[in-house]
Design a protein around this motif. Structure first.
Motif, mmCIF file in Angstrom:
data_model
loop_
_atom_site.group_PDB
_atom_site.id
_atom_site.type_symbol
_atom_site.label_atom_id
_atom_site.label_comp_id
_atom_site.label_asym_id
_atom_site.label_seq_id
_atom_site.Cartn_x
_atom_site.Cartn_y
_atom_site.Cartn_z
ATOM 1 N N ILE A 266 0.862 -1.271 -0.110
ATOM 2 C CA ILE A 266 0.016 0.153 0.032
ATOM 3 C C ILE A 266 0.889 1.318 -0.041
ATOM 4 O O ILE A 266 0.612 2.193 -0.701
ATOM 5 C CB ILE A 266 -1.060 -0.067 1.306
ATOM 6 C CG1 ILE A 266 -1.961 -0.967 1.024
ATOM 7 C CG2 ILE A 266 -1.779 1.351 1.457
ATOM 8 C CD1 ILE A 266 -2.955 -1.070 2.363
ATOM 9 N N TRP B 241 -1.369 9.528 -2.177
ATOM 10 C CA TRP B 241 -2.696 9.315 -1.493
ATOM 11 C C TRP B 241 -2.235 9.388 -0.015
ATOM 12 O O TRP B 241 -3.017 10.107 0.771
ATOM 13 C CB TRP B 241 -3.385 7.867 -1.731
ATOM 14 C CG TRP B 241 -4.682 7.822 -1.313
ATOM 15 C CD1 TRP B 241 -5.830 8.211 -1.333
ATOM 16 C CD2 TRP B 241 -4.817 7.133 0.163
ATOM 17 N NE1 TRP B 241 -6.909 7.833 -0.436
ATOM 18 C CE2 TRP B 241 -6.044 7.259 0.375
ATOM 19 C CE3 TRP B 241 -4.007 6.602 1.282
ATOM 20 C CZ2 TRP B 241 -6.652 6.999 1.743
ATOM 21 C CZ3 TRP B 241 -4.618 6.113 2.284
ATOM 22 C CH2 TRP B 241 -6.058 6.321 2.807
ATOM 23 N N ILE B 242 -1.124 8.785 0.383
ATOM 24 C CA ILE B 242 -0.821 8.800 1.888
ATOM 25 C C ILE B 242 -0.526 10.256 2.285
ATOM 26 O O ILE B 242 -0.884 10.758 3.459
ATOM 27 C CB ILE B 242 0.278 7.831 2.052
ATOM 28 C CG1 ILE B 242 -0.006 6.391 1.928
ATOM 29 C CG2 ILE B 242 1.087 8.089 3.338
ATOM 30 C CD1 ILE B 242 1.456 5.628 1.865
ATOM 31 N N ASN C 243 -3.555 12.158 2.846
ATOM 32 C CA ASN C 243 -4.326 11.753 3.931
ATOM 33 C C ASN C 243 -3.676 11.645 5.083
ATOM 34 O O ASN C 243 -4.096 10.718 6.014
ATOM 35 C CB ASN C 243 -5.237 10.612 3.331
ATOM 36 C CG ASN C 243 -5.981 10.650 2.376
ATOM 37 O OD1 ASN C 243 -7.276 11.090 2.521
ATOM 38 N ND2 ASN C 243 -5.737 10.518 1.184
ATOM 39 N N ASN D 124 2.746 1.826 -3.454
ATOM 40 C CA ASN D 124 1.824 2.275 -4.800
ATOM 41 C C ASN D 124 0.794 3.276 -4.417
ATOM 42 O O ASN D 124 0.239 3.668 -5.331
ATOM 43 C CB ASN D 124 1.067 0.800 -4.663
ATOM 44 C CG ASN D 124 1.889 -0.240 -5.377
ATOM 45 O OD1 ASN D 124 2.534 -0.308 -6.371
ATOM 46 N ND2 ASN D 124 1.382 -1.409 -4.694
ATOM 47 N N SER D 125 0.975 3.729 -3.110
ATOM 48 C CA SER D 125 0.073 4.830 -2.768
ATOM 49 C C SER D 125 0.798 6.132 -2.205
ATOM 50 O O SER D 125 0.151 6.704 -1.168
ATOM 51 C CB SER D 125 -1.266 4.409 -2.020
ATOM 52 O OG SER D 125 -1.890 3.230 -2.528
ATOM 53 N N SER D 126 1.701 6.204 -2.698
ATOM 54 C CA SER D 126 2.559 7.424 -1.823
ATOM 55 C C SER D 126 1.871 8.735 -1.908
ATOM 56 O O SER D 126 1.766 9.735 -0.854
ATOM 57 C CB SER D 126 4.034 7.687 -2.379
ATOM 58 O OG SER D 126 4.122 7.811 -3.711
#
Length: 215
Positions: free
Chosen positions: A58, A65-66, A69, A61-63
């Motif tokens: 996660i 988005w992190i 949020n 692949n989702s830097s």
């Protein structure tokens, strides 16, 4: 092949070293190994490693988005602080009341499959995502890990192996040490509760210091 091994070892090294400090997961693995069996302790550790791998992917692949949020992770961190503190107090309270023949501590005094227990205990600490986000970004930025599926897979495999290696030290070494010191089960359960409270305090410090994304 030679350029792939450093990727594997990078994931292994970070995860292995991250498992060495005394924490609720590795103490739980020791507790299961002592009070139940080595086999069940390894089953528990498999569950822990699986969640670690999922959180790592996660993070990789989702830097973006992190980063968008961070507030959500702060709220989750507060929930973790409260949960760890409650578990710590309840564990110590149960240990102080228990008679020595009553061996099992709060966390393992149940019939839940040890793999599922490992999954659940590891999953309630979502701050592993910022931890892996930091290290993933570090290795990607210096070119040690390329943002490709192959490198991500190797880094993840290495991290999973590192988690299991770190847990192995507590499963086998912890059991040997407890037998060597002839520590009582009550003392082991008190230690487990204390580790939860210390973990809550560390998490609380990270919230106020702004260190959630600086592991």
């Amino acid at each position: 092949m030679n350029e792939l091994l450093p990727v594997l070892f990078a994931g292994f090294g970070v995860s292995f070293l991250g498992q060495l400090p005394l924490g609720n997961l590795n103490v739980a693995a020791t507790q299961i190994g002592v009070e139940e069996s080595i086999k069940k302790a390894w089953v528990f550790s498999m569950g822990v490693a699986l969640v670690e791998i999922i959180y790592l992917r996660i993070a990789l692949n989702s830097s973006g988005w992190i980063l968008r949020n961070k507030t959500m992770f702060i709220y989750l961190s507060w929930a973790t602080v409260i949960l760890f503190f409650v578990l710590g107090v309840l564990s110590i309270r149960k240990a102080l009341k228990q008679n020595e023949p009553e061996r099992k501590g709060l966390l393992i005094d149940n019939k839940l499959n040890r793999f599922l227990l490992g999954l659940m205990l590891s999953a309630i600490n979502p701050m592993q995502i910022p931890f892996w986000f930091f290290w993933g970004a570090y290795f990607i930025s210096n070119g040690a890990v390329k943002p490709t599926m192959l490198h991500f897979n190797l880094f993840t495999i290495g991290a999973g192996a590192g988690t299991l290696a770190g847990q192995a030290i507590y499963i086998h070494g912890g059991k040997w040490l407890i037998r060597k010191l002839k520590a009582s089960h009550k003392m082991l359960n008190i230690i487990m509760g204390a580790v939860f409270i210390v973990s809550a305090a560390i998490q609380l410090y990270k919230i106020f210091s702004g260190g959630l994304f600086k592991d």
